[in-house]
Design a protein around this motif. Structure first.
Motif, PDB file in Angstrom:
ATOM      1  N   GLN A 173      47.640  25.811  45.656  1.00  0.00           N
ATOM      2  CA  GLN A 173      46.911  24.623  46.096  1.00  0.00           C
ATOM      3  C   GLN A 173      47.608  23.637  46.407  1.00  0.00           C
ATOM      4  N   SER A 174      48.931  23.404  45.672  1.00  0.00           N
ATOM      5  CA  SER A 174      49.828  22.210  45.917  1.00  0.00           C
ATOM      6  C   SER A 174      50.247  21.981  47.400  1.00  0.00           C
ATOM      7  N   SER A 175      50.436  23.275  47.949  1.00  0.00           N
ATOM      8  CA  SER A 175      50.742  23.442  49.425  1.00  0.00           C
ATOM      9  C   SER A 175      49.585  23.089  50.357  1.00  0.00           C
ATOM     10  N   VAL A 176      48.374  23.498  50.059  1.00  0.00           N
ATOM     11  CA  VAL A 176      47.250  23.444  50.769  1.00  0.00           C
ATOM     12  C   VAL A 176      47.090  21.802  50.742  1.00  0.00           C
ATOM     13  N   PHE A 177      47.176  21.250  49.594  1.00  0.00           N
ATOM     14  CA  PHE A 177      46.729  19.732  49.175  1.00  0.00           C
ATOM     15  C   PHE A 177      47.925  18.918  50.258  1.00  0.00           C
ATOM     16  N   ALA A 178      49.112  19.175  50.376  1.00  0.00           N
ATOM     17  CA  ALA A 178      50.172  18.512  51.021  1.00  0.00           C
ATOM     18  C   ALA A 178      49.930  18.650  52.520  1.00  0.00           C
ATOM     19  N   GLN A 179      49.563  19.879  53.106  1.00  0.00           N
ATOM     20  CA  GLN A 179      49.134  20.125  54.386  1.00  0.00           C
ATOM     21  C   GLN A 179      47.992  19.400  54.789  1.00  0.00           C
ATOM     22  N   THR A 180      46.897  19.427  54.038  1.00  0.00           N
ATOM     23  CA  THR A 180      45.928  18.752  54.170  1.00  0.00           C
ATOM     24  C   THR A 180      46.028  17.331  54.472  1.00  0.00           C
ATOM     25  N   CYS A 181      46.930  16.736  53.540  1.00  0.00           N
ATOM     26  CA  CYS A 181      47.303  15.193  53.727  1.00  0.00           C
ATOM     27  C   CYS A 181      47.870  14.900  55.221  1.00  0.00           C
ATOM     28  N   ASN A 182      48.642  15.822  55.432  1.00  0.00           N
ATOM     29  CA  ASN A 182      49.848  15.660  56.621  1.00  0.00           C
ATOM     30  C   ASN A 182      48.820  15.618  57.698  1.00  0.00           C
ATOM     31  N   ILE A 183      47.776  16.746  57.790  1.00  0.00           N
ATOM     32  CA  ILE A 183      47.150  16.871  58.964  1.00  0.00           C
ATOM     33  C   ILE A 183      46.169  15.709  59.147  1.00  0.00           C
ATOM     34  N   CYS A 184      45.406  15.310  58.007  1.00  0.00           N
ATOM     35  CA  CYS A 184      44.641  14.046  58.076  1.00  0.00           C
ATOM     36  C   CYS A 184      45.312  13.079  58.555  1.00  0.00           C
ATOM     37  N   CYS A 185      46.816  12.854  57.946  1.00  0.00           N
ATOM     38  CA  CYS A 185      47.137  11.455  58.172  1.00  0.00           C
ATOM     39  C   CYS A 185      47.520  11.599  60.095  1.00  0.00           C
TER      40      CYS A 185
END
Length: 216
Positions: A29-41
């Motif tokens: 989940q931590s990696s998914v959260f980080a990637q979601t934030c990066n893509i949304c950025c």
């Protein structure tokens, strides 16, 4: 043009991605959260760039549009920091990045509310303006509640305010679809300005060289 789908996709992707992650401190989940934030950025920066140019094309070259662009860039950077520095190992950095993200995001959208009535024309102002005002007001109240509850031993309620605020922000981004649907085409051109600027610089350089030559 298809640009109106970009804010909707960004909002849907962000909401779905954030709700999928129940516990962002555990893997995967931590990696998914980080990637979601990066893509949304990245999506946020793209949307902000288009909105900045749209307001300029409307003939509004005021400082408000520039300030909004700067705040949007800082917000995107804060969002990336929030996703890449998880709460448990880097709690202070995570909270600082989250506060930076929320503050500059709120400033950005309050300026967008102002530009909704300032930039001409605005075909959907009659309903976009009130909806944007309501979302901005609710987001501001949620951020105040998040800040107050976080300073008190109410971490669960603070987290609820944080997640509700995040959902409001995604809705605010999705609202750009109403304005983007009026864009017929979008292109980014830099060569013409660059050639003129280069020619001007060369002309000034030649003039300076001739002056120095004749003076000697």
């Amino acid at each position: 043009m298809w640009l109106w789908t970009l804010p909707i996709f960004s909002a849907v992707f962000g909401i779905a991605g954030f709700w999928t992650v129940i516990c962002s401190n555990a893997n995967p989940q931590s990696s998914v959260f980080a990637q979601t934030c990066n893509i949304c950025c990245g999506l946020a920066l793209w949307i902000q760039m288009i909105r900045f140019q749209q307001v300029r094309d409307y003939g509004h070259h005021g400082q408000e549009n520039t300030v909004a662009a700067v705040c949007g860039a800082i917000f995107a950077f804060g969002l990336s920091m929030t996703g890449n520095f998880q709460r448990k190992p880097f709690e202070r950095i995570h909270l600082l990045a989250a506060c930076t993200t929320f503050i500059f995001c709120l400033i950005y959208f309050w300026i967008q509310l102002y530009l909704t009535y300032r930039a001409q024309p605005s075909q959907d102002r009659y309903w976009v303006g009130p909806v944007r005002a309501i979302l901005c007001t609710l987001s501001t109240l949620l951020f105040i509640g998040f800040a107050i509850l976080h300073m008190q031993p109410c971490q669960t309620k603070a987290a609820l305010c944080e997640w509700a605020l995040t959902m409001m922000i995604f809705c605010l981004y999705g609202l750009f679809a109403a304005e983007f649907r009026h864009i017929d085409c979008y292109s980014l051109t830099t060569s013409e300005w660059g050639e003129d600027s280069l020619s001007t610089s060369k002309s000034k350089l030649k003039t300076q060289l001739f002056k120095e030559l004749f003076n000697t």
